[in-house]
Design an enzyme around this catalytic site. Structure first.
Site, PDB file in Angstrom:
ATOM      1  N   ASN A  10       0.872  -1.178   0.000  1.00  0.00           N
ATOM      2  CA  ASN A  10       0.000   0.000   0.000  1.00  0.00           C
ATOM      3  C   ASN A  10       0.907   1.225   0.000  1.00  0.00           C
ATOM      4  O   ASN A  10       1.511   1.549   1.020  1.00  0.00           O
ATOM      5  CB  ASN A  10      -0.894  -0.029   1.250  1.00  0.00           C
ATOM      6  CG  ASN A  10      -1.726   1.239   1.391  1.00  0.00           C
ATOM      7  OD1 ASN A  10      -1.755   2.075   0.485  1.00  0.00           O
ATOM      8  ND2 ASN A  10      -2.402   1.376   2.525  1.00  0.00           N
ATOM      9  N   LYS A  12       0.105   4.231  -0.236  1.00  0.00           N
ATOM     10  CA  LYS A  12      -0.550   5.404   0.384  1.00  0.00           C
ATOM     11  C   LYS A  12      -0.359   6.634  -0.522  1.00  0.00           C
ATOM     12  O   LYS A  12      -0.321   6.471  -1.743  1.00  0.00           O
ATOM     13  CB  LYS A  12      -0.035   5.602   1.814  1.00  0.00           C
ATOM     14  CG  LYS A  12      -0.185   4.309   2.638  1.00  0.00           C
ATOM     15  CD  LYS A  12       0.007   4.501   4.116  1.00  0.00           C
ATOM     16  CE  LYS A  12      -0.170   3.158   4.826  1.00  0.00           C
ATOM     17  NZ  LYS A  12      -0.072   3.255   6.276  1.00  0.00           N
ATOM     18  N   HIS A 100      -9.527   1.165   4.912  1.00  0.00           N
ATOM     19  CA  HIS A 100      -8.246   1.356   5.609  1.00  0.00           C
ATOM     20  C   HIS A 100      -8.479   2.292   6.800  1.00  0.00           C
ATOM     21  O   HIS A 100      -9.282   3.223   6.720  1.00  0.00           O
ATOM     22  CB  HIS A 100      -7.208   1.934   4.649  1.00  0.00           C
ATOM     23  CG  HIS A 100      -5.825   1.893   5.223  1.00  0.00           C
ATOM     24  ND1 HIS A 100      -5.386   2.823   6.139  1.00  0.00           N
ATOM     25  CD2 HIS A 100      -4.811   1.020   5.052  1.00  0.00           C
ATOM     26  CE1 HIS A 100      -4.147   2.510   6.487  1.00  0.00           C
ATOM     27  NE2 HIS A 100      -3.772   1.419   5.847  1.00  0.00           N
ATOM     28  N   GLU A 102      -6.827   4.680   7.888  1.00  0.00           N
ATOM     29  CA  GLU A 102      -6.619   6.102   7.595  1.00  0.00           C
ATOM     30  C   GLU A 102      -7.862   6.702   6.948  1.00  0.00           C
ATOM     31  O   GLU A 102      -8.213   7.856   7.184  1.00  0.00           O
ATOM     32  CB  GLU A 102      -5.367   6.270   6.713  1.00  0.00           C
ATOM     33  CG  GLU A 102      -4.108   6.037   7.545  1.00  0.00           C
ATOM     34  CD  GLU A 102      -2.939   5.443   6.795  1.00  0.00           C
ATOM     35  OE1 GLU A 102      -2.921   5.471   5.546  1.00  0.00           O
ATOM     36  OE2 GLU A 102      -2.017   4.929   7.460  1.00  0.00           O
ATOM     37  N   GLU A 172      -5.243  -4.831  10.498  1.00  0.00           N
ATOM     38  CA  GLU A 172      -4.238  -3.787  10.691  1.00  0.00           C
ATOM     39  C   GLU A 172      -4.523  -3.043  11.991  1.00  0.00           C
ATOM     40  O   GLU A 172      -5.315  -2.091  11.998  1.00  0.00           O
ATOM     41  CB  GLU A 172      -4.281  -2.803   9.515  1.00  0.00           C
ATOM     42  CG  GLU A 172      -3.970  -3.431   8.177  1.00  0.00           C
ATOM     43  CD  GLU A 172      -3.384  -2.419   7.212  1.00  0.00           C
ATOM     44  OE1 GLU A 172      -2.302  -2.694   6.693  1.00  0.00           O
ATOM     45  OE2 GLU A 172      -3.985  -1.346   7.005  1.00  0.00           O
ATOM     46  N   GLY A 178       2.647   2.386  10.855  1.00  0.00           N
ATOM     47  CA  GLY A 178       3.590   3.488  10.725  1.00  0.00           C
ATOM     48  C   GLY A 178       4.288   3.857  12.026  1.00  0.00           C
ATOM     49  O   GLY A 178       4.924   4.898  12.124  1.00  0.00           O
ATOM     50  N   SER A 218       3.547  -2.045  10.289  1.00  0.00           N
ATOM     51  CA  SER A 218       4.999  -2.114  10.494  1.00  0.00           C
ATOM     52  C   SER A 218       5.585  -3.477  10.148  1.00  0.00           C
ATOM     53  O   SER A 218       6.564  -3.916  10.755  1.00  0.00           O
ATOM     54  CB  SER A 218       5.373  -1.717  11.936  1.00  0.00           C
ATOM     55  OG  SER A 218       4.959  -0.390  12.203  1.00  0.00           O
TER      56      SER A 218
HETATM   57  P1  13P Z   1       3.091   0.445   7.684  1.00  0.00           P
HETATM   58  O1  13P Z   1       3.605  -0.838   7.099  1.00  0.00           O
HETATM   59  O2  13P Z   1       3.814   1.656   7.197  1.00  0.00           O
HETATM   60  O3  13P Z   1       2.956   0.372   9.176  1.00  0.00           O
HETATM   61  O4  13P Z   1       1.589   0.619   7.104  1.00  0.00           O
HETATM   62  C1  13P Z   1       0.726  -0.446   7.176  1.00  0.00           C
HETATM   63  C2  13P Z   1      -0.488  -0.104   6.428  1.00  0.00           C
HETATM   64  O5  13P Z   1      -1.248   0.756   6.813  1.00  0.00           O
HETATM   65  C3  13P Z   1      -0.745  -0.833   5.175  1.00  0.00           C
HETATM   66  O6  13P Z   1      -2.021  -0.594   4.699  1.00  0.00           O
END
Ligand code: 13P
Length: 256
Positions: A10, A12, A100, A102, A172, A178, A218
């Site tokens: 992803n 982002k 997601h 976010e 997740e 992150g 992560s």
């Molecule tokens: P990270 O791997 O940067 O923690 O992000 C995970 C994520 O949100 C994947 O959709």
């Protein structure tokens, strides 16, 4: 039949078109074609990068799928700023991330919207990657299994077993995204197993056994092997580590 791992990147809101093409080319160059027999690989760049990235993989004849990070469920019309399922289908997207954290937390996406998106994607034969996961306060409060399984039930509302069989779930935990604070394999396995049990309860054991449940938060080349060794974890949804060809390729290798 054993489930084939899926490693999905992803990206982002990262990468202009030139940057995306360079990253896709690096991933293609370093991907051993044999690995793709053993593991499914996808990348989910921003909308504007989808076509250029898809073109790199098509030109190289490499079997890496492309997915979107979001979509709108209405077929067309006056929805300024939105992207339809037909638009991503036309580019050749095989996957689309929905729900997601976010999007849920920063853009107010609700369980009902996640459900509408997932069902519309299935109708168009695009696999939704349905994201679920609890915040740190929910985890600390101890109700995380109830919280996540409620998200799963809401995402699958109104689907039948055939629909559910065409989905992927990504667990997740928000506190692991992150932050560098990965869930331990045991923590991730506990929730991924509960997700599978919920799908089994809703749609039967056969659907649940074939469902791929990914872990995200992560995940990197250092911790992927242990997470992927858990029986109910069938791949990863990778954020930061998917933005470097080196680490993404290493994770794919671990998933073989
Ligand atoms: P990270 O791997 O940067 O923690 O992000 C995970 C994520 O949100 C994947 O959709």
């Amino acid at each position: 039949m054993p489930r084939k791992n899926l490693i999905a990147g992803n990206w982002k809101m990262n990468s202009t078109i030139p940057e995306a093409v360079v990253l896709a080319q690096e991933i293609s160059n370093r991907m051993e074609r044999d690995w793709l027999e053993l593991v499914d690989v996808a990348v989910c760049p921003p909308f504007v990068d989808l076509k250029p990235v898809k073109s790199v993989f098509e030109f190289d004849r490499v079997d890496i799928a492309v997915g979107a990070q979001n979509v709108y469920w209405e077929p067309k019309g006056a929805f300024t700023g939105e992207i339809s399922i037909a638009m991503i289908k036309n580019i050749g997207c095989a996957f689309c991330i929905v729900g997601h954290s976010e999007r849920r937390n920063l853009f107010g996406e609700t369980n009902e919207e996640v459900n509408l998106k997932a069902r519309a994607l299935i109708e168009a034969d695009i696999t939704p990657i349905i994201c679920v996961g609890e915040s740190l306060s929910v985890r600390d409060g101890g109700t995380y299994l109830d919280f996540v399984t409620a998200q799963v039930r809401a995402a699958y509302a109104g689907m039948d077993a055939a629909d559910a069989a065409r989905t992927v779930v990504a667990y997740e935990p928000v506190w692991a995204i992150g932050t560098g604070r990965t869930a331990t394999p045991e923590q991730a396995e506990e929730v991924c197993a509960a997700i599978r049990a919920t799908v089994s309860d809703m749609f039967g054991a056969e659907v649940a056994e074939s469902l791929r449940v990914l872990y995200g938060g992560s995940m990197n080349e250092g911790n992927a092997a242990l997470l992927l060794a858990e029986p109910d974890i069938d791949g990863g949804l990778i954020g930061g580590a998917a933005l470097k060809a080196d680490s993404f390729i290493q994770i794919v290798k671990e998933a073989c």
